[in-house]
Design a protein around this motif. Structure first.
Motif, PDB file in Angstrom:
ATOM      1  N   LYS A 160      25.615  30.071  46.774  1.00  0.00           N
ATOM      2  CA  LYS A 160      26.959  30.228  46.247  1.00  0.00           C
ATOM      3  C   LYS A 160      26.870  30.389  44.736  1.00  0.00           C
ATOM      4  O   LYS A 160      26.257  29.581  44.053  1.00  0.00           O
ATOM      5  CB  LYS A 160      27.809  29.002  46.575  1.00  0.00           C
ATOM      6  CG  LYS A 160      28.083  28.843  48.047  1.00  0.00           C
ATOM      7  CD  LYS A 160      28.924  27.617  48.287  1.00  0.00           C
ATOM      8  CE  LYS A 160      29.165  27.421  49.767  1.00  0.00           C
ATOM      9  NZ  LYS A 160      29.928  26.207  50.042  1.00  0.00           N
ATOM     10  N   LYS A 161      27.475  31.420  44.252  1.00  0.00           N
ATOM     11  CA  LYS A 161      27.497  31.642  42.820  1.00  0.00           C
ATOM     12  C   LYS A 161      28.689  30.902  42.250  1.00  0.00           C
ATOM     13  O   LYS A 161      29.771  30.920  42.804  1.00  0.00           O
ATOM     14  CB  LYS A 161      27.564  33.127  42.515  1.00  0.00           C
ATOM     15  CG  LYS A 161      26.312  33.837  42.977  1.00  0.00           C
ATOM     16  CD  LYS A 161      26.285  35.252  42.545  1.00  0.00           C
ATOM     17  CE  LYS A 161      24.950  35.809  42.997  1.00  0.00           C
ATOM     18  NZ  LYS A 161      24.838  37.191  42.924  1.00  0.00           N
ATOM     19  N   ASN A 162      28.469  30.266  41.169  1.00  0.00           N
ATOM     20  CA  ASN A 162      29.508  29.486  40.520  1.00  0.00           C
ATOM     21  C   ASN A 162      30.293  30.398  39.580  1.00  0.00           C
ATOM     22  O   ASN A 162      30.219  30.278  38.371  1.00  0.00           O
ATOM     23  CB  ASN A 162      28.879  28.314  39.767  1.00  0.00           C
ATOM     24  CG  ASN A 162      29.880  27.246  39.447  1.00  0.00           C
ATOM     25  OD1 ASN A 162      31.016  27.303  39.897  1.00  0.00           O
ATOM     26  ND2 ASN A 162      29.455  26.271  38.666  1.00  0.00           N
ATOM     27  N   MET A 163      31.022  31.323  40.169  1.00  0.00           N
ATOM     28  CA  MET A 163      31.765  32.299  39.387  1.00  0.00           C
ATOM     29  C   MET A 163      33.209  31.844  39.232  1.00  0.00           C
ATOM     30  O   MET A 163      33.772  31.228  40.125  1.00  0.00           O
ATOM     31  CB  MET A 163      31.712  33.667  40.064  1.00  0.00           C
ATOM     32  CG  MET A 163      30.305  34.211  40.182  1.00  0.00           C
ATOM     33  SD  MET A 163      30.269  35.771  41.038  1.00  0.00           S
ATOM     34  CE  MET A 163      30.711  36.858  39.716  1.00  0.00           C
ATOM     35  N   LYS A 164      33.760  32.187  38.095  1.00  0.00           N
ATOM     36  CA  LYS A 164      35.151  31.855  37.832  1.00  0.00           C
ATOM     37  C   LYS A 164      35.898  33.145  37.566  1.00  0.00           C
ATOM     38  O   LYS A 164      35.439  33.997  36.811  1.00  0.00           O
ATOM     39  CB  LYS A 164      35.255  30.934  36.619  1.00  0.00           C
ATOM     40  CG  LYS A 164      36.674  30.588  36.259  1.00  0.00           C
ATOM     41  CD  LYS A 164      36.753  29.772  35.007  1.00  0.00           C
ATOM     42  CE  LYS A 164      38.218  29.517  34.721  1.00  0.00           C
ATOM     43  NZ  LYS A 164      38.478  29.281  33.340  1.00  0.00           N
ATOM     44  N   GLN A 165      37.042  33.282  38.184  1.00  0.00           N
ATOM     45  CA  GLN A 165      37.865  34.459  37.943  1.00  0.00           C
ATOM     46  C   GLN A 165      38.538  34.306  36.592  1.00  0.00           C
ATOM     47  O   GLN A 165      39.038  33.231  36.243  1.00  0.00           O
ATOM     48  CB  GLN A 165      38.928  34.632  39.024  1.00  0.00           C
ATOM     49  CG  GLN A 165      39.762  35.883  38.835  1.00  0.00           C
ATOM     50  CD  GLN A 165      40.741  36.092  39.983  1.00  0.00           C
ATOM     51  OE1 GLN A 165      40.586  35.519  41.050  1.00  0.00           O
ATOM     52  NE2 GLN A 165      41.717  36.930  39.740  1.00  0.00           N
ATOM     53  N   VAL A 166      38.529  35.377  35.835  1.00  0.00           N
ATOM     54  CA  VAL A 166      39.138  35.367  34.501  1.00  0.00           C
ATOM     55  C   VAL A 166      40.412  36.203  34.560  1.00  0.00           C
ATOM     56  O   VAL A 166      40.388  37.363  34.949  1.00  0.00           O
ATOM     57  CB  VAL A 166      38.158  35.945  33.461  1.00  0.00           C
ATOM     58  CG1 VAL A 166      38.814  35.987  32.094  1.00  0.00           C
ATOM     59  CG2 VAL A 166      36.886  35.123  33.443  1.00  0.00           C
ATOM     60  N   ASP A 167      41.509  35.582  34.207  1.00  0.00           N
ATOM     61  CA  ASP A 167      42.773  36.300  34.125  1.00  0.00           C
ATOM     62  C   ASP A 167      42.821  37.082  32.818  1.00  0.00           C
ATOM     63  O   ASP A 167      42.213  36.695  31.825  1.00  0.00           O
ATOM     64  CB  ASP A 167      43.950  35.319  34.181  1.00  0.00           C
ATOM     65  CG  ASP A 167      44.019  34.580  35.502  1.00  0.00           C
ATOM     66  OD1 ASP A 167      43.649  35.196  36.534  1.00  0.00           O
ATOM     67  OD2 ASP A 167      44.413  33.405  35.517  1.00  0.00           O
ATOM     68  N   PHE A 168      43.552  38.174  32.830  1.00  0.00           N
ATOM     69  CA  PHE A 168      43.679  38.986  31.626  1.00  0.00           C
ATOM     70  C   PHE A 168      45.094  39.479  31.482  1.00  0.00           C
ATOM     71  O   PHE A 168      45.874  39.488  32.409  1.00  0.00           O
ATOM     72  CB  PHE A 168      42.674  40.144  31.641  1.00  0.00           C
ATOM     73  CG  PHE A 168      42.909  41.122  32.762  1.00  0.00           C
ATOM     74  CD1 PHE A 168      43.683  42.274  32.549  1.00  0.00           C
ATOM     75  CD2 PHE A 168      42.364  40.912  34.021  1.00  0.00           C
ATOM     76  CE1 PHE A 168      43.893  43.159  33.571  1.00  0.00           C
ATOM     77  CE2 PHE A 168      42.589  41.807  35.046  1.00  0.00           C
ATOM     78  CZ  PHE A 168      43.342  42.934  34.828  1.00  0.00           C
ATOM     79  N   GLU A 169      45.409  39.885  30.287  1.00  0.00           N
ATOM     80  CA  GLU A 169      46.737  40.396  29.964  1.00  0.00           C
ATOM     81  C   GLU A 169      46.645  41.904  29.764  1.00  0.00           C
ATOM     82  O   GLU A 169      45.616  42.421  29.370  1.00  0.00           O
ATOM     83  CB  GLU A 169      47.261  39.770  28.689  1.00  0.00           C
ATOM     84  CG  GLU A 169      47.459  38.266  28.783  1.00  0.00           C
ATOM     85  CD  GLU A 169      47.930  37.692  27.455  1.00  0.00           C
ATOM     86  OE1 GLU A 169      48.479  38.458  26.617  1.00  0.00           O
ATOM     87  OE2 GLU A 169      47.744  36.493  27.259  1.00  0.00           O
ATOM     88  N   ILE A 170      47.748  42.551  30.017  1.00  0.00           N
ATOM     89  CA  ILE A 170      47.848  43.993  29.761  1.00  0.00           C
ATOM     90  C   ILE A 170      48.784  44.172  28.573  1.00  0.00           C
ATOM     91  O   ILE A 170      49.920  43.712  28.583  1.00  0.00           O
ATOM     92  CB  ILE A 170      48.355  44.760  30.977  1.00  0.00           C
ATOM     93  CG1 ILE A 170      47.380  44.592  32.140  1.00  0.00           C
ATOM     94  CG2 ILE A 170      48.571  46.219  30.642  1.00  0.00           C
ATOM     95  CD1 ILE A 170      47.816  45.255  33.416  1.00  0.00           C
ATOM     96  N   GLU A 171      48.277  44.826  27.550  1.00  0.00           N
ATOM     97  CA  GLU A 171      49.094  45.096  26.365  1.00  0.00           C
ATOM     98  C   GLU A 171      49.549  46.555  26.409  1.00  0.00           C
ATOM     99  O   GLU A 171      48.798  47.429  26.818  1.00  0.00           O
ATOM    100  CB  GLU A 171      48.306  44.845  25.096  1.00  0.00           C
ATOM    101  CG  GLU A 171      48.047  43.386  24.839  1.00  0.00           C
ATOM    102  CD  GLU A 171      47.383  43.167  23.494  1.00  0.00           C
ATOM    103  OE1 GLU A 171      47.215  44.133  22.726  1.00  0.00           O
ATOM    104  OE2 GLU A 171      47.038  42.003  23.218  1.00  0.00           O
ATOM    105  N   GLU A 172      50.757  46.786  25.958  1.00  0.00           N
ATOM    106  CA  GLU A 172      51.276  48.161  25.915  1.00  0.00           C
ATOM    107  C   GLU A 172      51.439  48.616  24.501  1.00  0.00           C
ATOM    108  O   GLU A 172      51.558  47.914  23.576  1.00  0.00           O
ATOM    109  CB  GLU A 172      52.587  48.252  26.667  1.00  0.00           C
ATOM    110  CG  GLU A 172      52.374  48.055  28.137  1.00  0.00           C
ATOM    111  CD  GLU A 172      53.626  48.349  28.921  1.00  0.00           C
ATOM    112  OE1 GLU A 172      54.436  49.196  28.501  1.00  0.00           O
ATOM    113  OE2 GLU A 172      53.798  47.710  29.956  1.00  0.00           O
TER     114      GLU A 172
END
Length: 142
Positions: A130-142
């Protein structure tokens, strides 16, 4: 005098002359790693054969295992020596060797058997690790 000690003295003198660790790349030529090994990779396991002549008791060799490093420590005992020694190719004395494994292995499933001066160490690869990966949230700029 130990021939390897003479080589070490030469190495130290050359390191001083050239500066730094000049001979590190040549260490395996100056003093071959002991004990000698053969390392094999199979689909689900790693097999290591270790040359340990003269070992008759398990207390003379220690095996340590990390996820991808196997360390061997012990002493190869000399045999009876008679007369004037003219050549020495059979290595003897204390040893400590770290072997980098090609992958991570299980610490809970290891076997080691010594027979006729050769130890067979069987290691099993960690499967579906099992890889200890973390999902990274991101923002979208316009």
């Amino acid at each position: 005098m130990d021939p390897f000690q003479q080589m070490q003295d030469w190495k130290n003198n050359l390191d001083q002359f050239f500066g730094g660790d000049f001979w590190n790349d040549f260490e395996h030529i100056i003093k071959p790693p002991i004990p000698a090994i053969n390392l094999y990779e199979l689909e689900n396991e790693i097999i290591i054969y270790v040359n340990l002549p003269g070992i008759k008791e398990s207390k003379h060799v220690k095996i340590y295992l990390d996820e991808n490093i196997l360390e061997l420590k012990g002493e190869l005992y000399p045999f009876e020596q008679r007369g004037k020694q003219l050549n020495q190719e059979i290595l003897q004395g204390e040893f400590s060797r770290k072997i980098e494994l090609p992958c991570a292995v299980r610490k809970d499933k290891v076997s080691a058997v010594l027979k006729h001066g050769v130890m067979k160490i069987q290691l099993f690869k960690i499967s579906n690790r099992k890889k200890n990966m973390k999902q990274v949230d991101f923002e979208i700029e316009e």
